[in-house]
Design an enzyme around this catalytic site. Sequence first.
Site, PDB file in Angstrom:
ATOM      1  N   HIS A 343      40.547  24.522  11.156  1.00 34.05           N
ATOM      2  CA  HIS A 343      40.306  23.177  11.672  1.00 34.05           C
ATOM      3  C   HIS A 343      40.480  23.104  13.179  1.00 34.05           C
ATOM      4  O   HIS A 343      41.085  23.961  13.818  1.00 34.05           O
ATOM      5  CB  HIS A 343      41.202  22.152  10.967  1.00 34.05           C
ATOM      6  CG  HIS A 343      42.677  22.293  11.273  1.00 34.05           C
ATOM      7  ND1 HIS A 343      43.284  21.684  12.349  1.00 34.05           N
ATOM      8  CD2 HIS A 343      43.665  22.955  10.618  1.00 34.05           C
ATOM      9  CE1 HIS A 343      44.573  21.963  12.350  1.00 34.05           C
ATOM     10  NE2 HIS A 343      44.833  22.739  11.311  1.00 34.05           N
ATOM     11  N   CYS A 362      47.813  26.436   8.055  1.00 38.96           N
ATOM     12  CA  CYS A 362      46.373  26.404   8.314  1.00 38.96           C
ATOM     13  C   CYS A 362      46.069  27.093   9.636  1.00 38.96           C
ATOM     14  O   CYS A 362      46.972  27.411  10.414  1.00 38.96           O
ATOM     15  CB  CYS A 362      45.864  24.964   8.332  1.00 38.96           C
ATOM     16  SG  CYS A 362      45.831  24.181   6.708  1.00 38.96           S
TER      17      CYS A 362
END
Length: 453
Positions: A343, A362
């Site tokens: 992301h 992440c």
Amino acid sequence: MVQPLPPVAPVVPPPTISAAQAAQLTQLLADAGFAQGLRHDGAAAPQMGGNEAVVRAALDYARAVHSGRLDTSDFQADWGLRPAAYDPIPAFADAVKRDRIAAWFRSLPPPYAGYDGLQKGLANYRKIEAAGGWSTLPAGPDLAVGSTGARVTALRKRLAVEDSDVATTGATFDAELKEAVVRAQRRYGLNPTGLVSTQTLAALNVPAGDRVRQIMANMERWRWLPAELPAKRIQVNIAAAVLTVFEGDAPIASMKAVTGRPGNETPMLQSRIHSIVLNPPWNVPAGIAAKELFPKGAAYLAANNYKIIGTGAGRRIQQQPGPKSALGLYKFDFDNPYAVYLHDTPAQAKFASFNRLDSHGCVRLEKPGPLAELLLRNDPAWQPDAIEAAKDKGKTLRVQLQPQDQVHVYLLYWTAFASANGQMNFRGDPYGWDKTLAAKIERRSAITAVAAR
């Protein structure tokens, strides 16, 4: 009505080998486990007596070097890469029948240049370790151009072990020595300042035996990969926090990333990116919400565009899309059991750091926009202008990649690798996975050696 059980596939027994073939295999196996990083030293070499024992040892070696030494029970939960099942008997039987055992033996290791480079590096660092390794550099003031004394001489000798261009004599830190320090810092993934301070000293003082085990661990991870990697793929080196895009099996783009901090490890895995979310909301994991966000109070949550959904024990937090969203403007989704993804991020400062392990697991991307354009370039409905227009509306939108454009993604933990000229490069072992894995490899090798006797 009781359904009949499915037929059980017959177990194919290993072939019988001749005395000459047994002698050939014994010679091939003599140092193979050592050379392939299945043992740290020669103490656990299998003792073989009789043709059947030789065949058992050969098949055990084949499984270990082709698809990994570990047993299923040895894998940690966040080691999501698992080797495919492999039965060495059919190929071995064919090799015995055609008397091509040596060719079969050579075909077993992973067919990757990265693995070959590690094997050569392993041989070199074994020699260094056998010769006594290197002396620990003593602590003291930072060393830079102009420094003099015994610590500078010791630094020269230490660098020369891994870098043949370094002169081993001289007690003065000159410009040439600074360049040698810069080369070492690049090999270790450190800021190449030419100044020897705490981090550089720590990297230089890692014992040679630990570097051998580090190479062993990385060779094992290569064995967990498929026999042929997709020519079109994205790879993230978790330890180095770098993303690389491959097309036609060649790197075409690279960018800095931010990966999980120790305690919030980014898992190793393989999957396929199937969609890109523009203006994604962030559904905050319950643990992060409880530890980091709820204690900050309602005013903080409102100021940062967080929304509390539900009440009581079941309440959760969602950060709304927008410039303050922790996911930025892009999210790249792929199926996995860890709820991780690639992301964007509004926090850009960390990309300037050489230590970029700072996420909750992440992978944050330095240049998510160009990556989105690259993945969507073959979709006429999602050319750059359309992406910008949709993004500027501020509404959450999921863009499905066309089946032919869905790209494999690999999150890998590479802490040792060889450069094109054969020079070994090392990174830190922030999660402690290298030492854990090397110990498991040696333990399994010792168990199988005893079983083979």
